[in-house]
Scaffold this active site. Structure first.
Site, mmCIF file in Angstrom:
data_model
loop_
_atom_site.group_PDB
_atom_site.id
_atom_site.type_symbol
_atom_site.label_atom_id
_atom_site.label_comp_id
_atom_site.label_asym_id
_atom_site.label_seq_id
_atom_site.Cartn_x
_atom_site.Cartn_y
_atom_site.Cartn_z
ATOM 1 N N GLN A 92 4.422 -6.745 3.530
ATOM 2 C CA GLN A 92 5.328 -7.655 2.836
ATOM 3 C C GLN A 92 6.776 -7.455 3.265
ATOM 4 O O GLN A 92 7.125 -6.481 3.929
ATOM 5 C CB GLN A 92 5.202 -7.447 1.326
ATOM 6 N N HIS A 94 10.977 -8.640 1.681
ATOM 7 C CA HIS A 94 11.755 -9.229 0.591
ATOM 8 C C HIS A 94 13.031 -9.870 1.138
ATOM 9 O O HIS A 94 13.611 -9.376 2.113
ATOM 10 C CB HIS A 94 12.140 -8.156 -0.437
ATOM 11 N N GLU A 112 15.052 -1.920 -2.181
ATOM 12 C CA GLU A 112 14.371 -0.955 -3.042
ATOM 13 C C GLU A 112 14.345 0.424 -2.400
ATOM 14 O O GLU A 112 14.691 0.592 -1.225
ATOM 15 C CB GLU A 112 12.941 -1.422 -3.336
ATOM 16 N N HIS A 164 7.175 -3.772 5.241
ATOM 17 C CA HIS A 164 6.678 -2.491 4.744
ATOM 18 C C HIS A 164 5.412 -2.678 3.912
ATOM 19 O O HIS A 164 5.107 -3.781 3.463
ATOM 20 C CB HIS A 164 7.740 -1.809 3.884
ATOM 21 N N ARG A 184 4.339 -12.064 1.018
ATOM 22 C CA ARG A 184 3.213 -11.382 1.640
ATOM 23 C C ARG A 184 3.021 -11.915 3.059
ATOM 24 O O ARG A 184 2.953 -13.124 3.279
ATOM 25 C CB ARG A 184 1.934 -11.592 0.818
#
Length: 268
Positions: A92, A94, A112, A164, A184
């Site tokens: 995935q 982001h 994150e 990642h 995804r």
């Protein structure tokens, strides 16, 4: 607000979840838990905040932003999860803040960091844009899928745009910007949507960071500090997670809290 609060966790079942989390939180009647949302202001997944001394229910983080932080935000800026997997998560990526605002009408993207709790944890991470593009378009990751092993107390910082995933038998604490935007790219044959077009658009070659045995880790979105000693004094705002039981304590700004065990402090 002059009282320290306890955040009541929310439990989320996942196809790749790990019954270790069910056992840890005595949730034996649920399916496999993959994520424990320790502190969240995400709509429909908001944790309740209870006074540590008074037992008063103060409501949810999104209703208490200024009271807790001392500043106004469009939504609560931090989200904390405990995650454990028995299968590979989807590969995935982001989006960053700019893409999230312009395309998704969201205030933030998702950067994150993962703090690992197992002795050996498998991860895959890649910021090679050309290799990632080829793998996405061909839906074939064999050529570049080279997992890394990260150990207990390692930290992996994952900027928006970096591809990642997390592997089986891994367990970690995740801190992230408050965003649910996940594209995804590959899902191991599971019948879920793949986000090829958006995934291609958000790829970046931003440097990810692996920090070993750090004391404090600072980013533009959040900061993390290891609390190694009992009876350490913390002045808020901060969210403190104990590493024995994962009790999550929310410390409002200008309020002081004395820890009783080793843990991690997350703050702005």
């Amino acid at each position: 607000m002059n009282e320290v609060l306890i955040s009541k966790p929310i439990f989320v079942e996942k196809i790749w979840g790990n019954r270790r989390l069910n056992d840890l939180f005595n949730k034996k009647n649920m399916g496999k838990i993959g994520e424990v949302w320790l502190f969240s202001g995400v709509e429909n997944y908001e944790t309740s905040l209870i006074g540590i001394d008074s037992g008063k229910n103060y409501g949810t983080p999104s209703k208490l932003i200024k009271e807790l932080i001392g500043l106004d935000f469009e939504r609560f800026p931090l989200l904390l999860k405990l995650i454990s997997a028995t299968q590979w998560l989807s590969i995935q990526v982001h989006p960053d803040d700019k893409f999230a605002k312009e395309i998704e009408n969201e205030p933030w993207g998702k950067t994150e960091a993962w703090y690992f709790l197992n002795e050996k944890n498998e991860v895959f991470i890649s910021n090679d844009i050309e290799e990632n593009k080829k793998a996405i378009l061909e839906q074939n990751w064999d050529g570049i899928f080279k997992p890394k092993i990260l150990n207990k107390k390692d930290l992996l910082f994952i900027p928006a745009g970096v591809v990642h995933t997390l592997g089986p038998n891994s367990m970690m604490l995740e801190i992230q910007q408050t965003s649910s935007l996940t594209y995804r790219l590959y899902d191991w044959g599971r019948p879920r949507e793949i986000h090829v077009e958006k995934g291609l658009r958000v790829l970046k070659d931003s440097p990810y960071i692996i920090a070993n045995n750090f004391n404090e880790f600072k980013t533009q979105y959040f900061n993390i500090k290891r609390i190694k000693n009992k009876n350490a004094k913390i002045k808020g705002f901060g969210v403190y997670v104990s590493l024995n039981g994962f009790k999550t304590v929310v410390i409002p700004y200008n309020v002081e809290y004395k820890t009783d065990e080793e843990g991690l402090l997350f703050f702005l």
